[in-house]
Motif scaffolding. Sequence first.
Motif, PDB file in Angstrom:
ATOM      1  N   VAL D 200     -29.235 -65.715  89.168  1.00 32.64           N
ATOM      2  CA  VAL D 200     -29.616 -64.652  90.530  1.00 32.64           C
ATOM      3  C   VAL D 200     -27.472 -64.172  90.736  1.00 32.64           C
ATOM      4  CG1 VAL D 200     -29.354 -65.674  93.182  1.00 32.64           C
ATOM      5  CG2 VAL D 200     -31.488 -66.220  91.072  1.00 32.64           C
ATOM      6  N   CYS D 201     -26.733 -65.434  90.368  1.00 29.45           N
ATOM      7  CA  CYS D 201     -25.648 -64.634  90.665  1.00 29.45           C
ATOM      8  C   CYS D 201     -25.139 -62.703  89.829  1.00 29.45           C
ATOM      9  CB  CYS D 201     -24.319 -65.258  89.864  1.00 29.45           C
ATOM     10  SG  CYS D 201     -24.189 -67.287  91.341  1.00 29.45           S
ATOM     11  N   TYR D 202     -25.555 -62.980  88.830  1.00 30.00           N
ATOM     12  CA  TYR D 202     -25.073 -61.926  88.082  1.00 30.00           C
ATOM     13  C   TYR D 202     -25.986 -60.809  88.468  1.00 30.00           C
ATOM     14  CZ  TYR D 202     -24.158 -58.751  84.149  1.00 30.00           C
ATOM     15  OH  TYR D 202     -24.383 -57.287  83.268  1.00 30.00           O
ATOM     16  N   LEU D 203     -27.560 -60.651  89.022  1.00 29.70           N
ATOM     17  CA  LEU D 203     -28.247 -59.710  89.981  1.00 29.70           C
ATOM     18  C   LEU D 203     -28.060 -59.703  90.903  1.00 29.70           C
ATOM     19  CD1 LEU D 203     -31.221 -58.826  87.973  1.00 29.70           C
ATOM     20  CD2 LEU D 203     -32.167 -59.378  90.372  1.00 29.70           C
ATOM     21  N   LEU D 204     -26.516 -60.159  91.843  1.00 30.94           N
ATOM     22  CA  LEU D 204     -26.548 -60.209  93.180  1.00 30.94           C
ATOM     23  C   LEU D 204     -25.361 -59.545  92.964  1.00 30.94           C
ATOM     24  CD1 LEU D 204     -27.036 -62.703  95.317  1.00 30.94           C
ATOM     25  CD2 LEU D 204     -28.124 -60.826  95.170  1.00 30.94           C
ATOM     26  N   VAL D 205     -24.385 -59.643  92.007  1.00 33.43           N
ATOM     27  CA  VAL D 205     -22.959 -59.033  92.234  1.00 33.43           C
ATOM     28  C   VAL D 205     -23.340 -57.893  91.426  1.00 33.43           C
ATOM     29  CG1 VAL D 205     -21.031 -58.448  90.045  1.00 33.43           C
ATOM     30  CG2 VAL D 205     -21.613 -60.693  91.609  1.00 33.43           C
ATOM     31  N   GLY D 206     -24.076 -57.180  89.763  1.00 33.07           N
ATOM     32  CA  GLY D 206     -24.081 -56.179  89.464  1.00 33.07           C
ATOM     33  C   GLY D 206     -25.478 -55.067  90.520  1.00 33.07           C
ATOM     34  N   THR D 207     -25.698 -55.523  90.789  1.00 32.63           N
ATOM     35  CA  THR D 207     -26.726 -55.039  91.535  1.00 32.63           C
ATOM     36  C   THR D 207     -26.013 -54.419  92.866  1.00 32.63           C
ATOM     37  OG1 THR D 207     -28.851 -56.227  91.287  1.00 32.63           O
ATOM     38  CG2 THR D 207     -28.852 -54.807  92.965  1.00 32.63           C
ATOM     39  N   PHE D 208     -25.146 -54.965  93.238  1.00 30.25           N
ATOM     40  CA  PHE D 208     -24.521 -54.610  94.431  1.00 30.25           C
ATOM     41  C   PHE D 208     -23.231 -53.769  93.781  1.00 30.25           C
ATOM     42  CE2 PHE D 208     -20.733 -55.295  97.640  1.00 30.25           C
ATOM     43  CZ  PHE D 208     -21.265 -55.114  98.873  1.00 30.25           C
ATOM     44  N   THR D 209     -22.515 -53.798  93.126  1.00 29.78           N
ATOM     45  CA  THR D 209     -21.654 -52.872  92.137  1.00 29.78           C
ATOM     46  C   THR D 209     -22.260 -51.277  91.747  1.00 29.78           C
ATOM     47  OG1 THR D 209     -20.479 -54.552  91.748  1.00 29.78           O
ATOM     48  CG2 THR D 209     -19.843 -52.795  90.471  1.00 29.78           C
ATOM     49  N   MET D 210     -23.597 -51.458  91.528  1.00 27.84           N
ATOM     50  CA  MET D 210     -24.301 -50.117  91.221  1.00 27.84           C
ATOM     51  C   MET D 210     -25.126 -49.618  92.755  1.00 27.84           C
ATOM     52  SD  MET D 210     -25.763 -49.723  87.966  1.00 27.84           S
ATOM     53  CE  MET D 210     -27.160 -49.747  87.903  1.00 27.84           C
ATOM     54  N   LEU D 211     -25.204 -50.503  93.822  1.00 29.82           N
ATOM     55  CA  LEU D 211     -25.231 -49.903  94.977  1.00 29.82           C
ATOM     56  C   LEU D 211     -24.250 -48.699  95.237  1.00 29.82           C
ATOM     57  CD1 LEU D 211     -27.233 -49.530  96.738  1.00 29.82           C
ATOM     58  CD2 LEU D 211     -26.114 -51.479  98.383  1.00 29.82           C
ATOM     59  N   ASN D 212     -23.285 -49.525  95.770  1.00 29.33           N
ATOM     60  CA  ASN D 212     -22.104 -48.747  95.464  1.00 29.33           C
ATOM     61  C   ASN D 212     -21.947 -47.702  94.406  1.00 29.33           C
ATOM     62  OD1 ASN D 212     -20.017 -50.567  98.219  1.00 29.33           O
ATOM     63  ND2 ASN D 212     -21.528 -52.024  96.943  1.00 29.33           N
TER      64      ASN D 212
END
Lengths: 260, 260, 260, 260
Positions: D200-212
């Motif tokens: 969950v942590c990796y997905l949230l951090v990764g997705t948020f960075t990808m989004l940016n």
Amino acid sequence: MTVRERVAEVVDGKRCQRLIIAVIVVNAVALGCETSPTLVAGFGGLLAAVDHIALAVFVVELAARLFAHRARFFRDPWNLFDFVVVGVSLLPAAGPLSVVRSLRILRALRLVSMVPSMRRVVSALVRSVPGLLSLTGLLLLLLYVGAVIAHNLFARAGDERFADLGATILTLFQITTGDGWSDVMRDLMVQQPLAWIFFVCYLLVGTFTMLNLFIAVVCSAMESDSDAPDQRVLKEVQALREELRLLSAGARIPEHVSRN
Amino acid sequence: MTVRERVAEVVDGKRCQRLIIAVIVVNAVALGCETSPTLVAGFGGLLAAVDHIALAVFVVELAARLFAHRARFFRDPWNLFDFVVVGVSLLPAAGPLSVVRSLRILRALRLVSMVPSMRRVVSALVRSVPGLLSLTGLLLLLLYVGAVIAHNLFARAGDERFADLGATILTLFQITTGDGWSDVMRDLMVQQPLAWIFFVCYLLVGTFTMLNLFIAVVCSAMESDSDAPDQRVLKEVQALREELRLLSAGARIPEHVSRN
Amino acid sequence: MTVRERVAEVVDGKRCQRLIIAVIVVNAVALGCETSPTLVAGFGGLLAAVDHIALAVFVVELAARLFAHRARFFRDPWNLFDFVVVGVSLLPAAGPLSVVRSLRILRALRLVSMVPSMRRVVSALVRSVPGLLSLTGLLLLLLYVGAVIAHNLFARAGDERFADLGATILTLFQITTGDGWSDVMRDLMVQQPLAWIFFVCYLLVGTFTMLNLFIAVVCSAMESDSDAPDQRVLKEVQALREELRLLSAGARIPEHVSRN
Amino acid sequence: MTVRERVAEVVDGKRCQRLIIAVIVVNAVALGCETSPTLVAGFGGLLAAVDHIALAVFVVELAARLFAHRARFFRDPWNLFDFVVVGVSLLPAAGPLSVVRSLRILRALRLVSMVPSMRRVVSALVRSVPGLLSLTGLLLLLLYVGAVIAHNLFARAGDERFADLGATILTLFQITTGDGWSDVMRDLMVQQPLAWIFFVCYLLVGTFTMLNLFIAVVCSAMESDSDAPDQRVLKEVQALREELRLLSAGARIPEHVSRN
């Protein structure tokens, strides 16, 4: 008022349009009901009758519009759309053409051409297509090049999904949508452990291009929307400078310049 | 000050709102705890009591607000929302209505109507809906037309997912979200090798429409946000031109025009 | 120049920063190598030594910076980040804390705080968080409410994924990311044919909220970027109007007003 | 006119370019046909001949362009691209280099460098890369740090997908694309029930960075497009203020200031 004008008035009138919309909806519902064996067993005759009557109404309507507008009829792409959709339903649907029977439901899409707000939405969709042709061409080229490489690399692994060029193109399309690409890759990596190189490269290049395709759509949509106010400000300021120059030269600002 | 005004003052006051928020949170936690058999075995009575007390507080609060604001109460959609959510909990929950019991947790959504910043977020969400109705209608039409075609083409393959029109609509919805569409397609292609034509077409048309739905949301969100400065600039420049014209005509710029 | 000033000069200098970056990279590579049993068997002692030396360098550097900047040190959040990341490595890593050993690699994230361009990127990411709190709160509320409902509806189906509230929340999080949601739904529909209602509703509400979360990020990113020119234009035009009013009143435009 | 100038005229002319485009397309189709055993059995000689002739044409064309433009040839990155793509085809393709044979189809990408509209699209894609380097670096750092942590935590579970650092990086890449991440997580949770924390942590951090990352691309694309009108308005208004100051000082506005 000639017969032609009177027909045009009736056919383009609000009442006629509402009738057609009602027929389209009833026809769509009837075709939906035809998918249920229970309903077909009970009301098969009724459903078939509804379908035939609706088709008759459409044919009469199109004939009337064709008579009223003559050659102009074919200049409006929406009319062409109606013409093709209704025409398809008149084809004989026996034997190998049984698929055509399924396409009768496409008549429901006439709703789009009859309801103005939907018409506007679809027009906007279609207008955004030309600006995307180069990027779409690039994506198709990537798909073809990627498929030839993938087939050459992975066909000997005996994987169904890379059996011939067509299957490979379909598999790469699936990978581009991101659905189950890791399964495809892991199955191949059992025999060819370096298969990941191709998948990671293709995914990165494909996604990056898709992303830019997407941005191109957003940008073109924004542009047509939002630069208007900027342009108005620019014109106002330029007019203002012109007036100040006139003033400086000793002239009065004429009314008609002040209100362009 | 009448009784009505005093009740309104209490009910709309900060203290009362904080109390209600606290009750909502406690109630939500209690309903969460009720999902655990261990906790229900140990503290079942307490949890049920909390639930009943919370419901009582909500009923009293709504009655008080209804008394204070009378007909105006129903003009605010947030009040309607509170009313429905609390009303649902008062329904008898026996027999076939046992699902309703599960909906008691919807009261936790009252948090949205009580916390101003969340209220603003949800208001913005809801306001963006009308602009999307045409596109949503188009998507529903595509879903229906696609489902009738898919059912006609694939039902005889004996696939559960295309068994009747409802199942087919659900399957097409799944395909639109992009989850596992390739599995559905490959299962069908064993019997009908040309099934990919339908899937690729539907995916392209559906995704392209969804993309434009998305862009419409972004554009409308941007517009309401960002054209304000442009509009202010435009007004300022237009006022400036007006003043210059006055000046040119020999008049002094009046204070009240200069500061509109 | 006191000792404190000299230490500050050395520690904040370019040379020292480059040295630290080099140590971070070497340390990260060494920790990567430690994941390979072959390399650990051959060079285990060397890798452990590199790790200990790197840690010693970090401790000395932080101590020096702490000495040089004193209380100011803790005002910079990046320093706090460095402090925590290095501090974690000093914890005893025996027994139940063996997970902490895995976190030594977090030191590699110090690279972000040392390389200015990455620092800027992460600062921008973090700055965009507060504007999203309301929407994130809304998503968490939806997750909780959805999980309580889903648990109540589906727990008796005996599905592992809805066994308790925690598992249900995890499953709903999975559904929100769109991965494998149709498998979860179809498994449930064997026993509860109406389960699709919950899934379709939750997916639509969740996706629509996520979409708006996303748009909020884009909008706030655009705003901080692009309204600057608009604001400058607005100020210029307002100053212009002020000057014109002065002129109209017979005054000369003073230099200092003209160049604010 | 020297020989060099005449060669340049021919090689850069429209006719020659059209010929090359035709050869590229024919060659791409031939390489596609080579993937079909049936076609190779029937027309293998012809297909090989087409390939050799096309390669010969490309070599002659590049030699002519090299002769005509000399050192300038290598300054255009598109020429370098053509040079590498054709050069790859001249490598011996025996034994371990048989993969190189598959890369012959890369010549089809020369279409991009020959068709101006595609050239512009790809140039735009490439130009957007430098602005993304910091964010891409951050994503790679997250991937590496995440992989070392995941390998340390999950390797003992005996899962193939976390067997060594390379496999773990590939698995995390898969998780970042969101494909089948829940399967990976649930497989691990059988042995390590807390594995979801990492995912969950990796997905949230990764997705948020990808989004940016994504937003950065959109913003840079918008900027280069849309700030032009704003800048023009700003310049106009600033010139206007300057003129008003001149006017106020008693001077006439000179023509050349009024039209900068």
